[in-house]
Design an enzyme around this catalytic site. Sequence first.
Site, PDB file in Angstrom:
ATOM      1  N   LYS A 138     115.324  58.260 -37.065  1.00  0.00           N
ATOM      2  CA  LYS A 138     115.123  59.372 -37.998  1.00  0.00           C
ATOM      3  C   LYS A 138     114.682  58.859 -39.357  1.00  0.00           C
ATOM      4  O   LYS A 138     113.789  59.439 -39.991  1.00  0.00           O
ATOM      5  CB  LYS A 138     116.409  60.178 -38.133  1.00  0.00           C
ATOM      6  CG  LYS A 138     116.319  61.302 -39.159  1.00  0.00           C
ATOM      7  CD  LYS A 138     117.595  62.116 -39.217  1.00  0.00           C
ATOM      8  CE  LYS A 138     117.469  63.228 -40.264  1.00  0.00           C
ATOM      9  NZ  LYS A 138     118.665  64.106 -40.295  1.00  0.00           N
ATOM     10  N   TYR A 205     115.519  64.685   3.173  1.00  0.00           N
ATOM     11  CA  TYR A 205     114.713  63.504   2.869  1.00  0.00           C
ATOM     12  C   TYR A 205     113.528  63.957   2.022  1.00  0.00           C
ATOM     13  O   TYR A 205     113.381  65.148   1.712  1.00  0.00           O
ATOM     14  CB  TYR A 205     114.234  62.779   4.135  1.00  0.00           C
ATOM     15  CG  TYR A 205     113.586  63.652   5.180  1.00  0.00           C
ATOM     16  CD1 TYR A 205     112.253  64.050   5.069  1.00  0.00           C
ATOM     17  CD2 TYR A 205     114.297  64.062   6.308  1.00  0.00           C
ATOM     18  CE1 TYR A 205     111.650  64.831   6.035  1.00  0.00           C
ATOM     19  CE2 TYR A 205     113.694  64.858   7.282  1.00  0.00           C
ATOM     20  CZ  TYR A 205     112.377  65.237   7.134  1.00  0.00           C
ATOM     21  OH  TYR A 205     111.784  66.011   8.094  1.00  0.00           O
ATOM     22  N   HIS A 261     100.520  72.119   3.105  1.00  0.00           N
ATOM     23  CA  HIS A 261     100.433  70.926   2.254  1.00  0.00           C
ATOM     24  C   HIS A 261      99.887  71.282   0.871  1.00  0.00           C
ATOM     25  O   HIS A 261      99.004  70.616   0.352  1.00  0.00           O
ATOM     26  CB  HIS A 261      99.586  69.847   2.920  1.00  0.00           C
ATOM     27  CG  HIS A 261     100.107  69.419   4.260  1.00  0.00           C
ATOM     28  ND1 HIS A 261     101.407  68.977   4.441  1.00  0.00           N
ATOM     29  CD2 HIS A 261      99.516  69.386   5.474  1.00  0.00           C
ATOM     30  CE1 HIS A 261     101.589  68.679   5.712  1.00  0.00           C
ATOM     31  NE2 HIS A 261     100.461  68.920   6.365  1.00  0.00           N
ATOM     32  N   PHE A 448      81.517  71.692 -12.065  1.00  0.00           N
ATOM     33  CA  PHE A 448      80.070  71.925 -12.002  1.00  0.00           C
ATOM     34  C   PHE A 448      79.395  71.151 -10.880  1.00  0.00           C
ATOM     35  O   PHE A 448      79.918  70.171 -10.365  1.00  0.00           O
ATOM     36  CB  PHE A 448      79.401  71.613 -13.343  1.00  0.00           C
ATOM     37  CG  PHE A 448      79.486  70.163 -13.792  1.00  0.00           C
ATOM     38  CD1 PHE A 448      78.872  69.133 -13.072  1.00  0.00           C
ATOM     39  CD2 PHE A 448      80.140  69.835 -14.957  1.00  0.00           C
ATOM     40  CE1 PHE A 448      78.921  67.821 -13.501  1.00  0.00           C
ATOM     41  CE2 PHE A 448      80.203  68.507 -15.406  1.00  0.00           C
ATOM     42  CZ  PHE A 448      79.589  67.509 -14.669  1.00  0.00           C
ATOM     43  N   ASP A 453      71.483  69.780  -5.147  1.00  0.00           N
ATOM     44  CA  ASP A 453      71.603  69.662  -3.683  1.00  0.00           C
ATOM     45  C   ASP A 453      72.649  70.627  -3.123  1.00  0.00           C
ATOM     46  O   ASP A 453      72.479  71.180  -2.033  1.00  0.00           O
ATOM     47  CB  ASP A 453      71.920  68.215  -3.268  1.00  0.00           C
ATOM     48  CG  ASP A 453      73.081  67.597  -4.025  1.00  0.00           C
ATOM     49  OD1 ASP A 453      73.707  68.293  -4.866  1.00  0.00           O
ATOM     50  OD2 ASP A 453      73.371  66.407  -3.786  1.00  0.00           O
TER      51      ASP A 453
END
Length: 499
Positions: A138, A205, A261, A448, A453
Amino acid sequence: MSNIPITSALISVFDKSGLDILVKELHNHQVKIYSTGGTYDFIKNLGIDATLVEDLTGFPAMLDGRVKTLHPAVFAGILARRNDDHLGQLQTHNLPQIDLVVVDLYPFEETLKQTSDDALIIEKIDIGGVSLLRAASKNHASVAVISKQSQYPIVADWLKENNGSTSIEQRIQLAYESFMVTAHYDTAISYYFAEKVGQAKHLRYGENPHQKASFIGNLDDIFRQISGKEISYNNLVDIDGAIALISEFKSNDPTFAIIKHTNPCGVATRDSVKNAWDAALACDPTSAFGGIIISNKMIDGETADAIDEIFYEVLIAPSFGEGVIEKLSKKKNRIILHLSTFEVSPEQRKYILGGHLSQSMDNHKAEDESLQQVTKATIPASQSDDLIFSLKCVKHLKSNAIAIVKNQQMIGAGLGQTSRVDALNQAIEKAKRMGFDLDSSVLASDAFFPFADSVEISYNAGIRYIVQPGGSVKDNDSIVYCDDHGMAMYFTGIRHFKH
């Protein structure tokens, strides 16, 4: 003040490894050292003079060492501002200023690994050490603080280079690291007590059977488990993703999503809950096996009959019709959750590299995105809702991500690919494999298109409408291709990476 000479230091450490480097450098600059018990003995054995803290405070260590440094004579010297008022008060009470605090905390986490004896663990909760670190941090404008052994040689070098003084930049860095140490320490202690009060839930688990896992938090505010087996680690991760996705549709017509998933493999909005379920399942019935199912509306009896025909892990809904719970809970392992809120956490954290990343959630609403038409062609009003729908879907797919939507149904998804072309081809192939007609469908991209293509591939597949963030240096190539082939494209200016 920037560079401040260290004239006095308080040193109290549990582990003395490497401390000699620092102490010897302090001695070279005639620094007066105050110390406690074992640390005092260590320093004296180096042939360097030190003063016991109890000689400063006038009180011996008390309560089996629980109280040693907790005294105004110590904390006043650390917290005093270096101005006439505060220094005058120190002088009035014959107290020294302390320019450096060196503390390492009791090894709480190491003790947890070595024993389950609660009494021994509790004794390793440091009180005075944490207080000293916080006080020095501090007052970093005037005081340097060392909170871990790795800093000993670093600070020793600073003192050697700066003739026994520290700069404000160095003290700020040390204060930051000190607060990180105390934050981690307090978190470890809070986790220990979370287990004692039942807030730490030990899971069967982790992601795999050989991994240990637990959840610390309060799930009661999010959902109530109505039936089914114990919720697993993977269930919780998928549930989190499912709620985040369905929150996008909380005010929409009946919507179903199927999560696998953490990725949506089926999403659809229809005029009824049953129709929404049928359409969501049709997106990818194979992947739906063992998935997480979530609805934004009440599950009625007709829909429950249809859901009951497949195997799923978890069903989540804000409410259930009469007799639905009894019907669906006959298979004891099915987890059924009553969703209490559509709200999602405003912050996301991830622990990596011995530290953690934090960020605000990607809670930008698709309805709020500015759809900038960048082509001559436009989307028909009858299909404009699919632009928003596709944006809601793609932001919940792992990057690189592509969502193909038609009639408020995600008919194709490409996700987690290393190139946008791969994600696009995956989405197209999957849509065709599931029997969907891609003619006049809408494509959303999470980022983007770097080249034209992807636009060409989309056109050849029958896709005619595209929504993407824009921002590529080759955006114009994509726009020109769309204009030459009668495609409509919209830019949002908002990227939705998800890793």
